[in-house]
Design an enzyme around this catalytic site. Structure first.
Site, mmCIF file in Angstrom:
data_model
loop_
_atom_site.group_PDB
_atom_site.id
_atom_site.type_symbol
_atom_site.label_atom_id
_atom_site.label_comp_id
_atom_site.label_asym_id
_atom_site.label_seq_id
_atom_site.Cartn_x
_atom_site.Cartn_y
_atom_site.Cartn_z
ATOM 1 N N ALA A 157 4.715 1.679 -4.155
ATOM 2 C CA ALA A 157 5.773 2.178 -5.030
ATOM 3 C C ALA A 157 5.279 2.310 -6.473
ATOM 4 O O ALA A 157 5.496 3.333 -7.130
ATOM 5 C CB ALA A 157 6.988 1.254 -4.962
ATOM 6 N N TYR A 158 4.605 1.267 -6.959
ATOM 7 C CA TYR A 158 4.061 1.305 -8.321
ATOM 8 C C TYR A 158 3.030 2.418 -8.457
ATOM 9 O O TYR A 158 3.047 3.193 -9.418
ATOM 10 C CB TYR A 158 3.436 -0.044 -8.656
ATOM 11 C CG TYR A 158 2.720 -0.089 -9.982
ATOM 12 C CD1 TYR A 158 3.422 -0.301 -11.163
ATOM 13 C CD2 TYR A 158 1.337 0.077 -10.055
ATOM 14 C CE1 TYR A 158 2.766 -0.342 -12.387
ATOM 15 C CE2 TYR A 158 0.676 0.038 -11.279
ATOM 16 C CZ TYR A 158 1.389 -0.176 -12.430
ATOM 17 O OH TYR A 158 0.736 -0.201 -13.636
ATOM 18 N N SER A 159 2.123 2.499 -7.494
ATOM 19 C CA SER A 159 1.082 3.516 -7.536
ATOM 20 C C SER A 159 1.687 4.910 -7.558
ATOM 21 O O SER A 159 1.264 5.772 -8.338
ATOM 22 C CB SER A 159 0.156 3.361 -6.332
ATOM 23 O OG SER A 159 -0.868 4.330 -6.347
ATOM 24 N N SER A 161 4.592 5.806 -8.658
ATOM 25 C CA SER A 161 5.250 6.061 -9.942
ATOM 26 C C SER A 161 4.239 6.419 -11.025
ATOM 27 O O SER A 161 4.502 7.268 -11.883
ATOM 28 C CB SER A 161 6.076 4.845 -10.372
ATOM 29 O OG SER A 161 5.255 3.757 -10.772
#
Length: 263
Positions: A157-159, A161
């Site tokens: 998810a972070y990647s 974004s």
């Protein structure tokens, strides 16, 4: 080298903690006028008071970055206070779920971090660009991350974004370049501090049965320079891209990671 940032009006999101606080202090040390923006104004007020007690100019503006109308209002408040916005530094963001595969990540967790890390930057850039376009001058510095350059298992998810933020950066750079506006992205690797030590290192230590100090050393061993990035490293990169020393640089991702993402 004189970066000639004295009296520049710098709008900073996420200015109160970690690298955000280091970036805030770095711009203050250059003699900039600061608009410090974020949802939790109680966390921002202490650093604003610190700066003002040392003779610097700073205002605090409460803003939910995921709300476009609040971002527009924050930009308007800054223009009212200082008359212009020279530099936008988008620091605010979140880390999302750690150690979860894409299948384990819930739709709600994915949406939350993408909304904060992408929509927040988009709304804020969109809010400040009209005044920059009118003046034919501006610098936008987004703080991304190296997991948005190489990807990372367990951080989907972070990647995602941060990959999205790169697209926002490059598209805006192409659109506003003709107006003499630079848009760039600083991509820190792991940055030493509470989040790195208490979350990343602790998680690795627990999985591998090693100490947290050994976990930090293993991370450092992945980098060409064999050391972990500190907040000031990120702040210095932001100063460079916010200044006219970097006038011919736009649309780039600048890794500040000791040599990991680009090597």
């Amino acid at each position: 080298m004189d970066l000639k940032l004295t009296d520049k009006v710098v709008f900073i999101t996420g200015p109160a903690k970690g690298m955000g606080a280091a970036i805030t202090r770095a711009f203050a040390a250059e003699g900039c006028k600061l608009a410090l923006v974020g949802r939790d104004t109680s966390a921002i007020e202490p650093i604003a008071e610190e700066l003002k007690s040392n003779g610097h100019s700073a205002i605090v503006i409460g803003c939910d970055l995921t709300d476009a109308s609040r971002c527009d209002a924050a930009a308007a408040r800054t223009l009212e206070a200082f008359g212009r916005i020279d530099v936008l530094v988008n620091v605010a963001g979140g880390s999302g779920p750690m150690g979860k595969t894409g299948v384990e990540t819930t739709p709600e967790e994915f949406d939350e971090i993408v909304t904060l890390n992408m929509n927040g930057c988009f709304h804020m850039i969109r809010a400040v660009l009209p005044t920059m376009i009118d003046r034919r001058y501006g610098k936008v510095v987004n703080v991304g991350g190296t997991f948005g350059m190489k990807g990372r298992a367990g951080r989907l998810a972070y990647s995602a974004s941060k990959w999205g933020l790169r697209g926002i950066t490059k598209s805006f750079a192409l659109e506003v370049g003709p107006h003499n506006i630079n848009v760039n992205c600083v991509a820190p690797g792991m940055v030493d501090g509470p989040r790195f030590r208490d979350k990343v290192c602790r998680t690795m230590a627990g999985k591998l049965g090693i100490s947290e100090a050994e976990a930090a050393e293993r991370h450092a061993a992945d980098y060409a320079l064999r050391r972990i990035t500190v907040d000031e490293d990120v702040a210095n990169a932001c100063l460079f891209l916010a200044s006219d020393v970097s006038r011919q640089i736009t649309g780039v991702d600048l890794p500040v990671d000791g040599g990991w993402a680009a090597l």
